[in-house]
Scaffold this motif. Structure first.
Motif, PDB file in Angstrom:
ATOM      1  N   VAL A 139       3.137  -8.818 -10.479  1.00  0.00           N
ATOM      2  CA  VAL A 139       4.342  -7.811  -9.369  1.00  0.00           C
ATOM      3  C   VAL A 139       4.152  -6.686  -9.039  1.00  0.00           C
ATOM      4  N   ARG A 140       4.469  -6.077 -10.569  1.00  0.00           N
ATOM      5  CA  ARG A 140       4.615  -4.850  -9.414  1.00  0.00           C
ATOM      6  C   ARG A 140       3.319  -3.755 -10.034  1.00  0.00           C
ATOM      7  N   ARG A 141       1.552  -4.082  -9.928  1.00  0.00           N
ATOM      8  CA  ARG A 141       0.860  -3.454  -9.448  1.00  0.00           C
ATOM      9  C   ARG A 141       1.112  -3.863  -8.506  1.00  0.00           C
ATOM     10  N   PHE A 142       1.042  -4.538  -7.380  1.00  0.00           N
ATOM     11  CA  PHE A 142       0.732  -4.050  -6.058  1.00  0.00           C
ATOM     12  C   PHE A 142       2.367  -4.274  -5.352  1.00  0.00           C
ATOM     13  N   LEU A 143       4.031  -4.604  -6.141  1.00  0.00           N
ATOM     14  CA  LEU A 143       4.689  -3.974  -4.939  1.00  0.00           C
ATOM     15  C   LEU A 143       5.332  -3.180  -5.460  1.00  0.00           C
ATOM     16  N   ALA A 144       5.372  -2.217  -6.273  1.00  0.00           N
ATOM     17  CA  ALA A 144       5.656  -1.059  -7.087  1.00  0.00           C
ATOM     18  C   ALA A 144       5.494   0.267  -5.692  1.00  0.00           C
ATOM     19  N   GLY A 145       7.075   0.830  -5.571  1.00  0.00           N
ATOM     20  CA  GLY A 145       7.080   1.751  -4.837  1.00  0.00           C
ATOM     21  C   GLY A 145       6.601   1.717  -3.766  1.00  0.00           C
ATOM     22  N   VAL A 146       6.406   1.499  -2.700  1.00  0.00           N
ATOM     23  CA  VAL A 146       5.854   1.908  -1.135  1.00  0.00           C
ATOM     24  C   VAL A 146       4.529   1.614  -1.110  1.00  0.00           C
ATOM     25  N   PRO A 147       4.644   0.323  -1.490  1.00  0.00           N
ATOM     26  CA  PRO A 147       3.165  -0.342  -1.332  1.00  0.00           C
ATOM     27  C   PRO A 147       2.249  -0.097   0.344  1.00  0.00           C
ATOM     28  N   SER A 148       0.783  -0.124  -0.252  1.00  0.00           N
ATOM     29  CA  SER A 148       0.279  -0.066   1.171  1.00  0.00           C
ATOM     30  C   SER A 148      -0.447  -1.100   2.111  1.00  0.00           C
ATOM     31  N   PRO A 149      -0.068  -1.099   3.395  1.00  0.00           N
ATOM     32  CA  PRO A 149      -0.530  -2.822   3.787  1.00  0.00           C
ATOM     33  C   PRO A 149      -1.890  -3.138   2.818  1.00  0.00           C
ATOM     34  N   GLY A 150      -2.792  -2.515   2.916  1.00  0.00           N
ATOM     35  CA  GLY A 150      -3.694  -3.095   1.688  1.00  0.00           C
ATOM     36  C   GLY A 150      -3.294  -3.706   0.030  1.00  0.00           C
ATOM     37  N   ARG A 151      -2.403  -3.202  -0.257  1.00  0.00           N
ATOM     38  CA  ARG A 151      -1.376  -3.383  -1.025  1.00  0.00           C
ATOM     39  C   ARG A 151      -1.104  -4.713  -1.193  1.00  0.00           C
ATOM     40  N   ILE A 152      -0.573  -5.248  -0.251  1.00  0.00           N
ATOM     41  CA  ILE A 152       0.860  -6.008   0.447  1.00  0.00           C
ATOM     42  C   ILE A 152      -0.221  -7.244   1.056  1.00  0.00           C
ATOM     43  N   GLY A 153      -1.894  -7.004   1.400  1.00  0.00           N
ATOM     44  CA  GLY A 153      -2.441  -8.102   1.498  1.00  0.00           C
ATOM     45  C   GLY A 153      -2.626  -8.749   0.596  1.00  0.00           C
TER      46      GLY A 153
END
Length: 528
Positions: A107-121
């Motif tokens: 969860v932290r790896r992909f959603l921390a900070g301001v995730p990019s569209p790629g990370r959200i996908g």
């Protein structure tokens, strides 16, 4: 992220406070299950847990948030075990909760900070896949079985039941986690709301497509199945009193056109081969009612060593020879794992003093009127693969014989009865959940409720008109494909992360003070 200079960040800076919040956040999904049965809450119940883990200051802290949230989740959905397992309930919840530690880190790896569209996908694929991997591991019967799978909270939602016919309860869990991830991003990250909203739209589109194109069971013909629920019987000779009560209730079915009569789990406390008098009494009931009777025997067998829980079919002439021995036993209930080491658990809980023996294969029985039934015993109705295999083998009706006498005043009876709706929808076969004590329920081939439930206070015999269906659902045809897809996603993630780590290592600069060697130079050998 939640920064330490903000009031909430300062309050959560205390490890003990954060631990409590993580456990409470993990426990929230319990309200989506019966008895509250707030099915809609499952679509946002994980959001506080996700927000906490994504704001963790380190990956290690996020893993702790995952573990403690998992402990809270497991303890909440199994809280009714406390009177039976006592401190073991907390210990087991803590051990199984550790399965969510990697999930918290992800969860932290992909959603921390301001995730990019790629990370959200990627998060919309990876986080639900990680959740499914956890549900797969804890579904092993030795770890307690698949009780409280997130997708099972949708047992009364018609669109969700249609999706269950496509990918089983696994597909429902995957979609629920994906929706929670998207909602968490919408709530917490203003800059990433567009890709999060796109994820929600994509999820809705896939769900709608499955709703429109998934095949429906071909309903044709009906069968009348009677359920006999005697209820709780107290006293030193409760087994004999219970049998007498079942006999009285079954006689009330005479002339009501039942094609099959089903008794609950442990409805007969003696091996029928050793008690021909009881076998004759049940056969007389079969002749009087005009239907075969499926009883459940919990006794030491006369033809082999050990105690078995067995579904036994009795016709007008006596036992027909059709018998199914329960295969998946309840740990610390029907057996104690490593009894030589943990046998003392029987002194503090309600585990059986002697381990029950296991059956070796599932059985499809032929009853009167050309009907083929697939019996399961109690907690086996929680396993999607067992009902799927029975449907593959030609069962037209699924049956679960159950008893929840130890948990009458908890949420367990309603939760157990609700599972039959999912098994029916997954297989396209009606399912009868008949209890000795607890909640009896009947569902049609699409998971729709047939008639009304028999509650925990009921002691009666009821006839249900059950629709039969033909056809094969995608779940029966293709099996647990959402789980296989989730494992492929996680395997791809591991390969990607491994390749990234290797590139970082290769591109790292030489430590200062050590001149780079040329291709022709080699390290000095010792002694030169």
């Amino acid at each position: 992220m939640t920064r330490p200079d903000r009031p909430l960040g300062r309050w959560l800076a205390s490890p003990w406070r954060r631990n409590v919040v993580a456990a409470l956040a993990g426990a929230l999904p319990m309200f989506a299950f019966p008895a509250p049965s707030w099915w809609w809450f499952a679509y946002v119940a994980l959001v506080p847990w996700i927000l906490l883990a994504r704001a963790a200051p380190t990956g290690r802290r996020a893993a702790y948030d995952g573990w403690l949230g998992g402990l809270g989740f497991m303890l909440a959905v199994h809280h009714w075990l406390l009177p039976s397992l006592h401190v073991f309930t907390v210990l087991i919840a803590a051990l199984l909760g550790a399965l969510w530690a990697p999930w918290g880190w992800l969860v932290r790896r992909f959603l921390a900070g301001v995730p990019s569209p790629g990370r959200i996908g990627a998060a919309l694929l990876v986080l639900p896949s990680g959740w499914l991997a956890i549900e797969l591991v804890r579904s092993w019967q030795g770890l307690g079985g698949p009780w409280g799978l997130l997708g099972s909270s949708q047992w009364q939602v018609e669109p969700a039941l249609r999706l269950a016919s496509v990918g089983g309860v696994w597909l429902l869990s995957f979609l629920l986690v994906a929706v929670n991830v998207a909602v968490a991003v919408l709530v917490a990250v203003r800059e990433s709301r567009v890709p999060a909203l796109a994820g929600l739209v994509a999820t809705a589109a896939v769900t709608s497509a499955a709703w429109v194109w998934s095949p429906r069971p071909d309903v044709g013909g009906r069968i009348r199945i009677a359920v006999v629920q005697p209820g709780v019987v107290d006293g030193s000779a409760s087994g004999d009193k219970r049998f007498d009560r079942e006999e009285v209730l079954t006689r009330q079915l005479a002339g009501r056109g039942a094609d099959l009569v089903v008794w609950g789990e442990s409805s007969v406390g003696y091996d029928l081969a050793g008690r021909p008098d009881l076998a004759n009494r049940i056969a007389a009931l079969s002749r009087e009612v005009g239907a075969d009777i499926l009883v459940n025997v919990d006794a030491r067998r006369s033809d082999r060593p050990g105690i078995y829980k067995s579904s036994v079919l009795v016709g007008p002439q006596g036992p027909t020879g059709d018998r199914y021995d329960k295969m998946r036993l309840v740990p610390f209930g029907e057996y104690v794992p490593a009894r030589s080491l943990l046998g003392w658990a029987t002194s503090v809980g309600k585990a059986a003093g002697e381990d029950r023996m296991r059956g070796t294969e599932q059985v499809v029985m032929d009853v009167g009127h050309g009907l083929r039934i697939g019996p399961m015993v109690c907690f086996e109705s929680a396993f999607p693969d067992m009902s799927r295999h029975l449907a593959e083998d030609g069962a037209e009706v699924l049956l679960a014989q159950s008893s929840t006498s130890s948990f009458q005043h908890s949420w367990a009876p309603e939760q157990h009865a609700s599972l039959a709706a999912l098994r029916a929808a997954e297989t396209g076969r009606p399912m009868v959940h008949a209890t000795l004590t607890g909640v009896s329920a009947v569902y049609g081939p699409s998971g729709e409720r047939i008639g009304s439930w028999l509650g925990t206070d009921a002691s009666e015999a009821t006839v249900y008109e059950v629709p039969l269906a033909t056809g094969v659902t995608p779940f029966v045809r293709f099996g647990d494909w959402p789980v296989h897809g989730a494992l492929l996603v996680l395997a791809a993630l591991c390969l990607t992360e491994g390749a990234r780590a290797l590139r970082v290592r290769r591109s790292a600069p030489e430590p200062p003070g050590q001149p780079a060697r040329t291709a022709h130079e080699s390290p000095a050998r010792p002694g030169r």
